[in-house]
Design a protein around this motif. Sequence first.
Motif, PDB file in Angstrom:
ATOM      1  N   TRP A 488       0.575  -1.313   0.080  1.00  0.00           N
ATOM      2  CA  TRP A 488      -0.028  -0.133   0.090  1.00  0.00           C
ATOM      3  C   TRP A 488       0.767   0.903  -0.281  1.00  0.00           C
ATOM      4  CZ3 TRP A 488      -3.662   2.386  -1.292  1.00  0.00           C
ATOM      5  CH2 TRP A 488      -4.171   3.675  -0.606  1.00  0.00           C
ATOM      6  N   LEU A 489       2.309   1.509   1.258  1.00  0.00           N
ATOM      7  CA  LEU A 489       3.040   2.932   0.872  1.00  0.00           C
ATOM      8  C   LEU A 489       4.070   2.616  -0.789  1.00  0.00           C
ATOM      9  CD1 LEU A 489       4.885   2.726   4.459  1.00  0.00           C
ATOM     10  CD2 LEU A 489       4.005   5.125   3.216  1.00  0.00           C
ATOM     11  N   PRO A 490       4.506   1.850  -0.718  1.00  0.00           N
ATOM     12  CA  PRO A 490       5.475   1.719  -2.644  1.00  0.00           C
ATOM     13  C   PRO A 490       4.118   2.521  -3.258  1.00  0.00           C
ATOM     14  CG  PRO A 490       5.594  -0.167  -1.474  1.00  0.00           C
ATOM     15  CD  PRO A 490       4.303   0.640  -0.604  1.00  0.00           C
ATOM     16  N   GLY A 491       3.051   1.200  -3.261  1.00  0.00           N
ATOM     17  CA  GLY A 491       2.609   1.160  -4.295  1.00  0.00           C
ATOM     18  C   GLY A 491       0.995   2.891  -5.044  1.00  0.00           C
ATOM     19  N   GLY A 492       1.154   2.578  -3.465  1.00  0.00           N
ATOM     20  CA  GLY A 492      -0.272   3.175  -3.280  1.00  0.00           C
ATOM     21  C   GLY A 492      -0.286   4.749  -3.417  1.00  0.00           C
ATOM     22  N   ILE A 493      -0.139   4.782  -2.085  1.00  0.00           N
ATOM     23  CA  ILE A 493       0.457   6.364  -1.300  1.00  0.00           C
ATOM     24  C   ILE A 493       1.703   6.867  -1.668  1.00  0.00           C
ATOM     25  CG2 ILE A 493       0.919   7.289   0.747  1.00  0.00           C
ATOM     26  CD1 ILE A 493      -2.053   6.654   1.161  1.00  0.00           C
ATOM     27  N   LEU A 494       2.944   6.929  -2.317  1.00  0.00           N
ATOM     28  CA  LEU A 494       3.910   7.308  -2.511  1.00  0.00           C
ATOM     29  C   LEU A 494       3.396   7.718  -3.933  1.00  0.00           C
ATOM     30  CD1 LEU A 494       6.609   5.749  -0.096  1.00  0.00           C
ATOM     31  CD2 LEU A 494       5.958   8.216  -0.118  1.00  0.00           C
ATOM     32  N   THR A 495       3.101   6.403  -4.681  1.00  0.00           N
ATOM     33  CA  THR A 495       3.460   7.061  -5.705  1.00  0.00           C
ATOM     34  C   THR A 495       2.339   7.810  -6.355  1.00  0.00           C
ATOM     35  OG1 THR A 495       3.355   4.543  -6.514  1.00  0.00           O
ATOM     36  CG2 THR A 495       2.065   5.836  -8.312  1.00  0.00           C
ATOM     37  N   LYS A 496       0.895   8.090  -5.522  1.00  0.00           N
ATOM     38  CA  LYS A 496       0.185   9.138  -5.949  1.00  0.00           C
ATOM     39  C   LYS A 496       0.846  10.392  -5.266  1.00  0.00           C
ATOM     40  CE  LYS A 496      -2.064   9.856  -1.899  1.00  0.00           C
ATOM     41  NZ  LYS A 496      -2.899   9.976  -1.008  1.00  0.00           N
ATOM     42  N   VAL A 497       1.319  10.778  -4.404  1.00  0.00           N
ATOM     43  CA  VAL A 497       2.280  11.668  -3.856  1.00  0.00           C
ATOM     44  C   VAL A 497       3.179  12.441  -4.963  1.00  0.00           C
ATOM     45  CG1 VAL A 497       3.223  13.249  -1.700  1.00  0.00           C
ATOM     46  CG2 VAL A 497       1.187  11.482  -1.878  1.00  0.00           C
ATOM     47  N   ASP A 498       4.431  10.995  -5.314  1.00  0.00           N
ATOM     48  CA  ASP A 498       5.405  11.778  -6.631  1.00  0.00           C
ATOM     49  C   ASP A 498       4.765  11.641  -7.980  1.00  0.00           C
ATOM     50  OD1 ASP A 498       8.099  10.858  -7.255  1.00  0.00           O
ATOM     51  OD2 ASP A 498       6.661  10.430  -8.899  1.00  0.00           O
ATOM     52  N   ARG A 499       3.966  11.010  -8.529  1.00  0.00           N
ATOM     53  CA  ARG A 499       3.209  11.518  -9.550  1.00  0.00           C
ATOM     54  C   ARG A 499       2.596  13.333 -10.014  1.00  0.00           C
ATOM     55  NH1 ARG A 499       5.514   7.629  -9.041  1.00  0.00           N
ATOM     56  NH2 ARG A 499       5.485   5.563 -10.133  1.00  0.00           N
ATOM     57  N   ALA A 500       1.525  13.685  -8.440  1.00  0.00           N
ATOM     58  CA  ALA A 500       1.060  14.706  -8.058  1.00  0.00           C
ATOM     59  C   ALA A 500       2.086  15.981  -7.806  1.00  0.00           C
ATOM     60  CB  ALA A 500       0.005  14.367  -7.049  1.00  0.00           C
ATOM     61  N   SER A 501       2.963  15.318  -7.201  1.00  0.00           N
ATOM     62  CA  SER A 501       4.046  16.497  -7.185  1.00  0.00           C
ATOM     63  C   SER A 501       5.170  16.815  -7.953  1.00  0.00           C
ATOM     64  CB  SER A 501       4.416  16.667  -5.413  1.00  0.00           C
ATOM     65  OG  SER A 501       5.402  15.342  -5.855  1.00  0.00           O
ATOM     66  N   MET A 502       5.216  15.834  -8.647  1.00  0.00           N
ATOM     67  CA  MET A 502       5.868  16.007  -9.663  1.00  0.00           C
ATOM     68  C   MET A 502       5.564  17.033 -11.206  1.00  0.00           C
ATOM     69  SD  MET A 502       9.178  15.295  -9.290  1.00  0.00           S
ATOM     70  CE  MET A 502       9.418  16.530  -8.126  1.00  0.00           C
ATOM     71  N   ALA A 503       4.372  16.672 -11.509  1.00  0.00           N
ATOM     72  CA  ALA A 503       3.492  17.002 -12.128  1.00  0.00           C
ATOM     73  C   ALA A 503       3.261  18.895 -12.194  1.00  0.00           C
ATOM     74  CB  ALA A 503       2.310  16.466 -12.560  1.00  0.00           C
ATOM     75  N   ASN A 504       3.713  19.109 -10.635  1.00  0.00           N
ATOM     76  CA  ASN A 504       3.597  20.617 -10.751  1.00  0.00           C
ATOM     77  C   ASN A 504       4.924  20.963  -9.985  1.00  0.00           C
ATOM     78  OD1 ASN A 504       0.778  21.595 -10.777  1.00  0.00           O
ATOM     79  ND2 ASN A 504       0.745  19.380  -9.355  1.00  0.00           N
ATOM     80  N   SER A 505       6.232  20.335 -10.607  1.00  0.00           N
ATOM     81  CA  SER A 505       7.747  20.704 -10.393  1.00  0.00           C
ATOM     82  C   SER A 505       8.082  20.920  -9.110  1.00  0.00           C
ATOM     83  CB  SER A 505       7.776  21.173 -11.342  1.00  0.00           C
ATOM     84  OG  SER A 505       7.555  21.550 -12.169  1.00  0.00           O
ATOM     85  N   LEU A 506       7.259  20.036  -7.815  1.00  0.00           N
ATOM     86  CA  LEU A 506       7.528  20.473  -6.487  1.00  0.00           C
ATOM     87  C   LEU A 506       7.712  18.874  -5.152  1.00  0.00           C
ATOM     88  CD1 LEU A 506       6.135  22.242  -4.313  1.00  0.00           C
ATOM     89  CD2 LEU A 506       3.741  20.004  -4.563  1.00  0.00           C
ATOM     90  N   GLU A 507       8.391  19.304  -4.745  1.00  0.00           N
ATOM     91  CA  GLU A 507       9.323  17.963  -3.383  1.00  0.00           C
ATOM     92  C   GLU A 507       8.463  18.278  -2.862  1.00  0.00           C
ATOM     93  OE1 GLU A 507      13.298  17.651  -1.955  1.00  0.00           O
ATOM     94  OE2 GLU A 507      13.501  17.536  -3.708  1.00  0.00           O
ATOM     95  N   VAL A 508       7.924  16.580  -2.409  1.00  0.00           N
ATOM     96  CA  VAL A 508       7.169  16.029  -1.145  1.00  0.00           C
ATOM     97  C   VAL A 508       8.537  15.699  -0.087  1.00  0.00           C
ATOM     98  CG1 VAL A 508       5.038  15.840  -0.168  1.00  0.00           C
ATOM     99  CG2 VAL A 508       5.139  17.153  -1.896  1.00  0.00           C
ATOM    100  N   ARG A 509       8.555  15.706   0.758  1.00  0.00           N
ATOM    101  CA  ARG A 509       9.324  15.458   1.863  1.00  0.00           C
ATOM    102  C   ARG A 509       8.209  14.635   2.753  1.00  0.00           C
ATOM    103  NH1 ARG A 509      14.106  19.226   2.494  1.00  0.00           N
ATOM    104  NH2 ARG A 509      14.869  19.420   0.424  1.00  0.00           N
ATOM    105  N   SER A 510       8.242  13.458   3.936  1.00  0.00           N
ATOM    106  CA  SER A 510       7.476  13.137   4.657  1.00  0.00           C
ATOM    107  C   SER A 510       8.736  12.642   5.813  1.00  0.00           C
ATOM    108  CB  SER A 510       7.250  11.512   3.969  1.00  0.00           C
ATOM    109  OG  SER A 510       6.347  11.859   2.173  1.00  0.00           O
ATOM    110  N   PRO A 511       8.640  13.283   6.792  1.00  0.00           N
ATOM    111  CA  PRO A 511       8.374  12.931   7.924  1.00  0.00           C
ATOM    112  C   PRO A 511       8.680  11.853   8.624  1.00  0.00           C
ATOM    113  CG  PRO A 511       8.515  15.521   7.699  1.00  0.00           C
ATOM    114  CD  PRO A 511       8.065  15.101   6.632  1.00  0.00           C
TER     115      PRO A 511
END
Length: 628
Positions: A488-511
């Motif tokens: 769920w983490l690599p396939g769902g949550i982190l995939t979602k955040v990576d593509r959505a952020s990178m489509a907007n040229s934004l870096e997202v960090r997850s403490p």
Amino acid sequence: MCGIAGIMNLQRADQIDLRLLQHINRLQRHRGPDDEGYYTDEWVGLAHRRLSIIDLSGGHQPLFNEDHTVAVVFNGEIYNFSTLASELKNLGHQFRTLSDTEVIVHAWEQWGTDCLKRFRGMFAFALWDKNTHTLFLARDRLGKKPLFYTVTRKGQLIFASEMKVLVSHPDVDCSLRNEMAEEYFMYGYIPDPFTAYRNIFKLPAGHALTLQPGSQISPFQYWDLAAPASALSWHETQEALIEQLQEAVRIRMIADVPLGAFLSGGVDSSAVVAMMSGLQSEPVNTCAIGFDQARFDETRYARLIADQYQTTHFEQQVSADDVSLIEIIGRLYDEPFADDSALPTFLVCQLARQRVTVALSGDGGDEVFAGYRRYRFHLAEQKVRDMLPSPIRQPVFGFLGHMYPKADWAPQRFRAKTTFQSLALDTVDAYANTMSKIRYQDRQALFSPAYRHSLNGYTGNHILHQHALNAPSDDPLKQIQYLDFKTWLPGGILTKVDRASMANSLEVRSPLLDHQLLEWAFRIPARDNIRKQEGKYSFKKALEPWLPEDILYRPKMGFSMPLCHWFRHQLRPLLQEQILSPVMLDSGYFAPEQLKKMIAEHTSNRRDHGVALWSLLMFAQFLGRQTS
């Protein structure tokens, strides 16, 4: 944050086609709009797209060692790069930049593949060592950054941050993988290491790959979550939790560009903002997305935290009539992806990028500290499974699960069908039933007889069973947390955040997904994570001095869309047009009458098929792109 790509000749030396490499790499320009760079020789070509975050003037890639015999292209951040650079300098390595990327080439020279054990961060990189003709590919421990690869018919390895780079290469086999529909409609995504395509793979989280001409492709695991050496006492947890969290946040606040945070109004993002506010003197930049339907809108809670910590806060409201982004969302992921929160995630990234280049998120809190309601349900069901032997449990609850109606309309406490089904199953299959987007019996009804036959008994549960063999604990809560870390983490949550952020040229960090924080938190006993039917209990108790009770103990809303409403109103014509399109009806995957039945039942308000219809809509858009 960046995008990487590359080509390697596996069989014989032949100069890499630079023009082709440039063409395919530019398809992921959104990941790095600030710069691009290339390296080619007779064995390998490396490509890079850069979003400048650290060392704005000196971080051009590919980046080399002192004599240009080692080159690297890198996507991500190494948060402990300063400490590593000092250690490597003391060992005689010479640095020319202040970039975290340069640490990778020198760490490789000093420690080889063991360098991965020293990196604290999120990363996917490709390193070429000309001395030994070795290509080294690696992905971070939890899979925050993606890396895809394939081998062409002409004997070349192609790799990239996004799959669109691979499928655009003229020699890549883009035939679909038969099992992908079964996996997708179960998980809502296609789990590592598989993709929608038969011959394209994801490098799994916590894995690396070393490759030389003529060698076999064989990824190896360099990190896994280990069994806790000892459990933390309640006192130890409460004493150290905030300190652990503060450290994970602090190291993610290093940037040479504007920085902010997502603020949903939930516990996790609020905790991150609270820690950030204590670590910097100026106000934190925060942003939130809401809907104009109250039960989907959390912005009032986000404002509570923004007011408490005097953040510079920005909000955007999405109208229930605004469905214009659905097709864009469908294209972002390069394969079917059914998490409906991808749309608000895209919008909050778009809003954040207007003001910052780096944003911290609260992703991971539910997985690390056991916040999901499904965890509580699973533990309650497990107690019943432990009390009743399977010869009694399976027929009794199997019959009840079959006979009990699917009461979508009823209050949650009366929706017992899933519970009865799960009680008839073993632990892993029960969890698979609970977390499935579309459960097994409903997938059987959805699929055509021919497609069901082609699967030859295979189900997506197989992936969970394989991971369960490596679970580091027999504690039932930690077992399913581990399964989520692998799927769920690599396939769902982190995939979602990576593509959505990178489509907007934004870096997202997850403490909250710092691997050291995770290893520490995995020592918290299940009884301290779930107590009195409260998930994330120890986490919330530690945060009581930092966050108001209305944030800590209100019911979880989630970050999702009003799908049920949209499919009965604004999106009703789109359902008919796309789910009942020729490309879907003729695909061979589905029973056409079942598709029509689901749409009719939902739009007439007889059943709630919102999740399934969204999954079908995203699948229809994917199939449509295959034939266009």
